[in-house]
Scaffold this active site. Structure first.
Site, mmCIF file in Angstrom:
data_model
loop_
_atom_site.group_PDB
_atom_site.id
_atom_site.type_symbol
_atom_site.label_atom_id
_atom_site.label_comp_id
_atom_site.label_asym_id
_atom_site.label_seq_id
_atom_site.Cartn_x
_atom_site.Cartn_y
_atom_site.Cartn_z
ATOM 1 N N GLN A 147 -27.724 -34.318 3.194
ATOM 2 C CA GLN A 147 -26.564 -33.547 3.649
ATOM 3 C C GLN A 147 -25.352 -34.454 3.828
ATOM 4 O OE1 GLN A 147 -26.884 -30.397 6.849
ATOM 5 N NE2 GLN A 147 -25.886 -31.986 8.050
ATOM 6 N N GLY A 148 -24.290 -34.214 3.090
ATOM 7 C CA GLY A 148 -23.076 -35.022 3.175
ATOM 8 C C GLY A 148 -21.973 -34.309 3.924
ATOM 9 N N SER A 150 -20.938 -35.295 7.807
ATOM 10 C CA SER A 150 -20.237 -36.158 8.756
ATOM 11 C C SER A 150 -19.556 -37.334 8.060
ATOM 12 C CB SER A 150 -21.206 -36.687 9.813
ATOM 13 O OG SER A 150 -21.714 -35.636 10.607
ATOM 14 N N SER A 182 -28.990 -38.516 6.740
ATOM 15 C CA SER A 182 -30.449 -38.646 6.836
ATOM 16 C C SER A 182 -31.085 -38.577 5.451
ATOM 17 C CB SER A 182 -31.022 -37.530 7.712
ATOM 18 O OG SER A 182 -30.455 -37.547 8.998
ATOM 19 N N GLU A 265 -29.648 -24.382 10.026
ATOM 20 C CA GLU A 265 -30.165 -25.576 10.686
ATOM 21 C C GLU A 265 -30.533 -25.297 12.128
ATOM 22 O OE1 GLU A 265 -28.971 -30.292 11.230
ATOM 23 O OE2 GLU A 265 -27.381 -28.818 10.944
ATOM 24 N N SER A 393 -22.970 -32.400 18.616
ATOM 25 C CA SER A 393 -23.023 -33.189 19.840
ATOM 26 C C SER A 393 -23.069 -32.282 21.063
ATOM 27 C CB SER A 393 -21.802 -34.117 19.931
ATOM 28 O OG SER A 393 -20.624 -33.369 20.161
ATOM 29 N N GLU A 395 -21.275 -32.377 23.679
ATOM 30 C CA GLU A 395 -19.934 -31.982 24.093
ATOM 31 C C GLU A 395 -19.498 -30.715 23.354
ATOM 32 O OE1 GLU A 395 -15.413 -33.880 24.397
ATOM 33 O OE2 GLU A 395 -16.988 -34.925 23.296
#
Length: 421
Positions: A147-148, A150, A182, A265, A393, A395
């Protein structure tokens, strides 16, 4: 899917048996799964274990072969509709399979990104030609994906991606950098969120591209983690090329497509995760008993609290499953589950280091001295540090809950907002 203390004992990774809640059909299906795993999860496949450490090239080769073994048995694409080559199993049967897979100590799946993310995305947004080209190799475990999404400046604020794709004749030319990718070192293909219209507003002008990894314009650099392993990578795209028709969902619609992928996901893709966490919890209980620290009142209280958290996780998951059974897609409420399990697992790792005491400072050891269990618990503790960052995240999850579930005002300008993921 209850987990009871009776599941500990000689093999602490074996969850409790839930055949009492199965229908006759589910009981037959459970027996089918158990029989197949008993016959096939043996030898080099069983030796892989259940840990997150994927090992070196030799072990990665074994993991690829295990995926092909699953494919030959019809255990890849179990949730996919039959029209796309899947088995179209019910959600409950998917739960049964994941439960039995965890009970049998099945290894971490390296075909996750293809089967659970790219496949459903192509089914939902792709063309007939894209489905015909990419779905069968996933089902046969012949092609693996990463997965590209981030980037160094686009993590929580995913719409801030700088990777650019420019159309050159009948090909896209992709230039940019992806990070925390990953299994990039294992992948044959990468699905890339790239900016195809630099003049468009932030959340527009993005496209979801499918790009082959084995070409001169792609460089993979492993990121060595605190665990000593490198499941994550940096991927540098320097003029990487892919065909013009390998855009999923149409040019400029990448934001819509990528949110669909993230929905997959955070939906049923992690059905087996709670079972692995339960297995880890009971493994820790066994270690505490072996060390005689289970009688320490403070540690006993923390172990009990961890069990309560495990049950909360299970109930949260069952509510999500109930929504799915009712035909409702995963909503922003899914963020509560992500927020809870990520922090729970970190606290369990911290508890494991206290249970191990001075042994938590030492690596290595044989099974006779508890070395295997210690290594697994320490690796899990170190790896869990990343939980509150990846897959959204903490946050951002709190902002999603506050803004989309509770209806609170948005964060001030400059802070990551729920709309950014």
């Amino acid at each position: 899917m209850a987990v009871t203390e009776a599941s500990a004992g000689a093999n602490a990774s074996v969850p409790s048996d839930d055949t009492d809640t199965d229908t006759d059909t589910d009981t037959e299906f459970r027996a089918e799964v158990r029989s197949w795993l008993s016959a096939h999860l043996v030898g080099e496949f069983a030796a892989l274990g259940t840990g997150n450490d994927l090992g070196g090239p030799a072990e990665l080769g074994v993991r690829r072969r295990w995926e092909r073994e699953l494919a030959a048995g019809g255990w890849i694409g179990t949730a996919w509709p039959r029209q796309f080559g899947g088995r179209d199993l019910s959600l409950w049967q998917q739960l049964v399979f994941n439960e039995e897979y965890a009970r049998a100590n099945g290894p971490i799946r390296v075909g996750f990104f293809g089967e659970q993310l790219l496949g459903p995305t192509v089914m939902a947004f792709g063309t007939d030609e894209q489905r015909a080209r990419f779905l069968p190799p996933i089902l046969r475990a012949e092609e693996f994906w990463c997965q590209g999404f981030s980037e160094p400046e686009a993590g929580s604020d995913l719409a801030n991606v700088k990777t650019a794709a420019v159309l050159d004749g009948d090909e896209w030319v992709i230039t940019g950098q992806k990070v925390w990718t990953s299994l990039a070192h294992l992948a044959d293909w990468i699905f890339v969120l790239a900016r195809t219209d630099p003049g468009a507003p932030k959340h527009r002008g993005l496209s979801f591209l499918l790009c082959p990894m084995n070409q001169p314009g792609v460089e993979i650099r492993p990121i060595r983690q605190i665990t000593g392993t490198a499941e994550f990578n940096e991927v540098f795209l320097d003029g990487a090329r892919t065909r013009a028709d390998l855009v999923v969902g149409g040019v400029g619609n990448g934001w819509k497509v990528v949110n669909g992928t993230l929905g997959f996901e955070r939906g049923t893709a992690f059905l087996g995760q709670q079972l692995r966490f339960a297995a880890e919890y009971w493994r820790l209980v066994d270690v505490a008993r072996d060390r005689g620290v289970d009688r320490d009142p403070v540690l006993r209280d923390r172990l009990a609290d961890a069990y309560v958290g495990l049950e909360v996780m299970r109930q949260t998951g069952m509510r999500a499953i109930g929504r799915a059974l009712a035909g409702k897609p995963p909503g922003p409420e899914a963020s509560t589950g992500k927020l809870q399990w990520s922090r729970w697992h970190q606290r369990l790792g911290e508890l494991a280091t206290d249970v191990l005491g001075p042994q938590a400072m030492v690596t290595g050891g044989d099974s006779a001295t508890g070395g295997d269990a210690r290594e697994e618990l320490l690796y899990s503790f170190l790896f869990s540090r990343s939980h509150t960052i990846y897959a959204g995240s903490s946050e951002v999850q709190r902002n999603i809950i506050g803004e989309r579930v509770l209806g609170l005002p948005r964060e001030p300008s400059g802070a990551p907002r729920a709309s950014d993921r």
